[in-house]
Design a protein around this motif. Structure first.
Motif, PDB file in Angstrom:
ATOM      1  N   SER A  52      99.259  61.400 -12.311  1.00  8.82           N
ATOM      2  CA  SER A  52      98.407  63.159 -11.363  1.00  8.82           C
ATOM      3  C   SER A  52      97.071  62.482 -10.716  1.00  8.82           C
ATOM      4  N   LEU A  53      96.693  61.453 -11.069  1.00  7.36           N
ATOM      5  CA  LEU A  53      95.618  60.846 -10.667  1.00  7.36           C
ATOM      6  C   LEU A  53      95.397  59.834  -9.352  1.00  7.36           C
ATOM      7  N   ALA A  54      96.974  59.703  -9.164  1.00 10.84           N
ATOM      8  CA  ALA A  54      97.564  58.208  -8.393  1.00 10.84           C
ATOM      9  C   ALA A  54      98.611  59.243  -7.207  1.00 10.84           C
ATOM     10  N   GLY A  55      98.552  60.705  -7.288  1.00  4.25           N
ATOM     11  CA  GLY A  55      98.728  61.905  -6.189  1.00  4.25           C
ATOM     12  C   GLY A  55     100.285  61.877  -6.268  1.00  4.25           C
ATOM     13  N   THR A  56     101.397  62.115  -7.842  1.00  2.00           N
ATOM     14  CA  THR A  56     101.962  62.191  -7.493  1.00  2.00           C
ATOM     15  C   THR A  56     101.917  62.823  -9.039  1.00  2.00           C
ATOM     16  N   PRO A  57     102.762  64.737  -9.175  1.00  2.00           N
ATOM     17  CA  PRO A  57     102.143  65.703 -10.779  1.00  2.00           C
ATOM     18  C   PRO A  57     102.703  64.877 -11.483  1.00  2.00           C
ATOM     19  N   VAL A  90      95.256  68.739 -27.837  1.00  2.00           N
ATOM     20  CA  VAL A  90      93.736  70.197 -26.982  1.00  2.00           C
ATOM     21  C   VAL A  90      92.246  69.403 -26.578  1.00  2.00           C
ATOM     22  N   ASN A  91      92.347  67.898 -27.267  1.00  2.00           N
ATOM     23  CA  ASN A  91      90.869  66.805 -26.954  1.00  2.00           C
ATOM     24  C   ASN A  91      91.425  67.094 -25.281  1.00  2.00           C
ATOM     25  N   PRO A  92      92.219  66.016 -24.601  1.00  2.00           N
ATOM     26  CA  PRO A  92      92.568  65.672 -23.402  1.00  2.00           C
ATOM     27  C   PRO A  92      92.403  66.360 -22.951  1.00  2.00           C
ATOM     28  N   LEU A  93      93.445  67.661 -23.348  1.00  2.00           N
ATOM     29  CA  LEU A  93      93.138  68.664 -21.506  1.00  2.00           C
ATOM     30  C   LEU A  93      92.172  69.965 -21.741  1.00  2.00           C
ATOM     31  N   THR A  94      91.105  70.053 -22.770  1.00  2.00           N
ATOM     32  CA  THR A  94      89.835  70.412 -22.292  1.00  2.00           C
ATOM     33  C   THR A  94      88.370  69.642 -22.505  1.00  2.00           C
ATOM     34  N   SER A  95      88.628  68.220 -22.466  1.00  2.00           N
ATOM     35  CA  SER A  95      87.396  67.839 -21.955  1.00  2.00           C
ATOM     36  C   SER A  95      88.879  66.659 -20.465  1.00  2.00           C
ATOM     37  N   LEU A  96      89.309  66.876 -20.362  1.00  4.42           N
ATOM     38  CA  LEU A  96      89.624  65.450 -19.669  1.00  4.42           C
ATOM     39  C   LEU A  96      90.453  65.850 -18.109  1.00  4.42           C
ATOM     40  N   SER A  97      91.282  67.046 -18.707  1.00  2.00           N
ATOM     41  CA  SER A  97      92.167  67.686 -17.347  1.00  2.00           C
ATOM     42  C   SER A  97      91.756  69.237 -16.903  1.00  2.00           C
ATOM     43  N   ASP A 125      89.672  68.766 -12.843  1.00  2.00           N
ATOM     44  CA  ASP A 125      90.814  69.192 -12.263  1.00  2.00           C
ATOM     45  C   ASP A 125      91.574  68.532 -12.113  1.00  2.00           C
ATOM     46  N   ILE A 126      92.201  67.950 -13.263  1.00  2.00           N
ATOM     47  CA  ILE A 126      93.429  66.748 -13.433  1.00  2.00           C
ATOM     48  C   ILE A 126      94.468  68.153 -13.433  1.00  2.00           C
ATOM     49  N   GLY A 127      95.718  68.417 -12.380  1.00  2.00           N
ATOM     50  CA  GLY A 127      96.815  68.917 -12.863  1.00  2.00           C
ATOM     51  C   GLY A 127      97.744  68.347 -13.516  1.00  2.00           C
ATOM     52  N   VAL A 128      98.392  69.150 -14.403  1.00  2.00           N
ATOM     53  CA  VAL A 128      99.667  68.403 -15.236  1.00  2.00           C
ATOM     54  C   VAL A 128     100.837  69.917 -15.365  1.00  2.00           C
ATOM     55  N   LEU A 129     101.600  69.086 -15.327  1.00  2.00           N
ATOM     56  CA  LEU A 129     102.956  70.363 -15.743  1.00  2.00           C
ATOM     57  C   LEU A 129     103.462  69.840 -17.720  1.00  2.00           C
ATOM     58  N   ARG A 167      99.244  72.065  -8.495  1.00  2.00           N
ATOM     59  CA  ARG A 167      98.518  71.687  -7.204  1.00  2.00           C
ATOM     60  C   ARG A 167      97.159  71.866  -6.612  1.00  2.00           C
ATOM     61  N   THR A 168      96.278  72.455  -7.738  1.00  2.00           N
ATOM     62  CA  THR A 168      94.962  73.307  -7.752  1.00  2.00           C
ATOM     63  C   THR A 168      94.253  72.470  -9.223  1.00  2.00           C
ATOM     64  N   GLY A 169      94.566  71.777  -9.447  1.00  2.00           N
ATOM     65  CA  GLY A 169      94.141  70.982 -10.246  1.00  2.00           C
ATOM     66  C   GLY A 169      94.096  71.974 -11.797  1.00  2.00           C
TER      67      GLY A 169
END
Length: 365
Positions: free
Chosen positions: A56-61, A75-82, A86-90, A148-150
């Motif tokens: 996602s940081l490279a520009g594609t979801p 849970v850790n990277p979800l709450t402390s990274l994403s 505001d890095i959106g992941v599907l 796409r809103t992060g």
């Protein structure tokens, strides 16, 4: 829903990079993604999620495929990274143990009930994926609108939503590696009064079917933690030899445990890794560690011995050698997938608390 239909719908919306740890619910989708290198097999769900954040940081979801039992690993990277960045992941999350679905195995019941409430508590918008193709576009658009809103968004996938792949034609076996069930049977025949922890998946099934004994603890779920459980046993019962029967995928999932074992250096611990380079119980998807030499990692981590065997004929003398010297020791046994259907899980005959109770009695002896 056909897997290729979902794949095309995602590609049309710019989603073509995936990471994950496999679940049989996605057995039809993952091979499609692997064909042209769009899927990264990761050691655990947290690593898969962080990899998808990189996409996602490279520009594609970025997208993640995971079993709901692995939600805890991310849970850790979800709450402390994403979340803070505001890095959106599907996320595609299989829903094992769905309380509104058919009965499931005991290790899935708690997380099955907690899956949607946990996503809600973590402020992850989520939708249930329908098997109806007509509903797919609207569901994907809603989820990707959040991404796409992060925001990370989740599509929860109940059992049976995705079509299973057609059975593969059985190829003539040319490998000289022994099958998983043959190795487990041979190990079972060599056991005496050792305490044994067997990892989740087919290893525990074959051990229960062929060499059941009160001193066996069959793990269902808690993938990757057999070694740490065995370490606790070995440190608490220094008068008993402890065997951990692990898989390559499970060992990779929390490989940092090898460093802990090396630091504690329990002389009574034997760590056996059955290495077939695949997640056999979820459909045979390749693991992330085809090039990983577990015995080298173990020695570098402080194990006193590390080695590998490729045939059943070498197994007994190697185990005798390992038993004649202090551990910890790690033995890699190269295997192939078992022939035919795997036997039932231990919990088809014994409740988990019964397995625990009889094991504790055996351990106290």
């Amino acid at each position: 829903m056909p897997a290729d239909l979902l794949d095309r719908a995602l590609r049309d919306r710019g989603v073509d990079r995936f990471a994950g740890v496999p679940c049989s619910y996605f057995a039809g989708l993952i091979p499609l993604l692997q064909q042209d290198g769009r899927y990264v097999a990761c050691a655990n769900e947290g690593a898969a999620f962080a990899t998808a954040c990189g996409f996602s940081l490279a520009g594609t979801p970025g997208a993640v495929l995971l079993q709901n039992s692995g939600l805890g690993n991310l849970v850790n990277p979800l709450t402390s990274l994403s979340a803070p960045y505001d890095i959106g992941v599907l996320m595609f999350v299989s829903h094992r143990g769905d309380p509104d679905g058919p009965a499931d195995e005991p290790q899935h019941r708690l997380m099955g009930a907690a899956t949607v409430p946990l996503l809600d508590a973590l402020r992850v918008p989520n939708w249930q994926l329908s098997p109806e193709p007509a509903e797919l576009g609207a569901t994907l658009d809603a989820a990707l609108g959040a991404v796409r809103t992060g925001r990370t968004a989740a599509l929860v996938v109940p059992r049976g939503v995705m079509r299973k792949p057609a059975p593969a034609e059985e190829a003539t076996e040319t490998s000289r590696r022994p099958g998983t069930q043959d190795v487990v049977a041979a190990l079972g025949a060599l056991l005496r009064d050792e305490l044994v922890v067997s990892t989740t998946g087919f290893t525990s099934r074959w051990l229960f079917a062929g060499a059941d004994r009160p001193g066996n603890f069959y793990m269902q779920g808690s993938m990757g933690h057999a070694l740490s459980l065995g370490l606790g046993l070995a440190l608490a019962r220094t008068d008993r030899r402890v065997f951990v029967l692990d898989g390559d995928g499970a060992c990779l999932m929390h490989m940092g445990a090898l460093g802990t074992v090396g630091a504690q250096a329990p002389g009574n611990l034997v760590h056996v890794v059955l290495d077939n380079q695949q997640y056999e119980s979820t459909g045979g998807q390749p693991t992330a560690g085809a090039r990983t030499r577990f015995e080298d990692v173990a020695r570098a981590s402080g194990y006193r011995w590390g080695g590998r065997v490729t045939s059943l004929g070498d197994l007994e003398p190697v185990l005798e050698h390992v038993g004649s010297q202090p551990g910890p020791a790690l033995l890699v046994i190269e295997t192939t997938a078992g022939a035919g259907a795997a036997p039932p899980r231990a919990t088809a005959s014994l409740e988990p608390d019964a397995i625990r109770a009889r094991f504790m009695t055996a351990a106290a002896g």
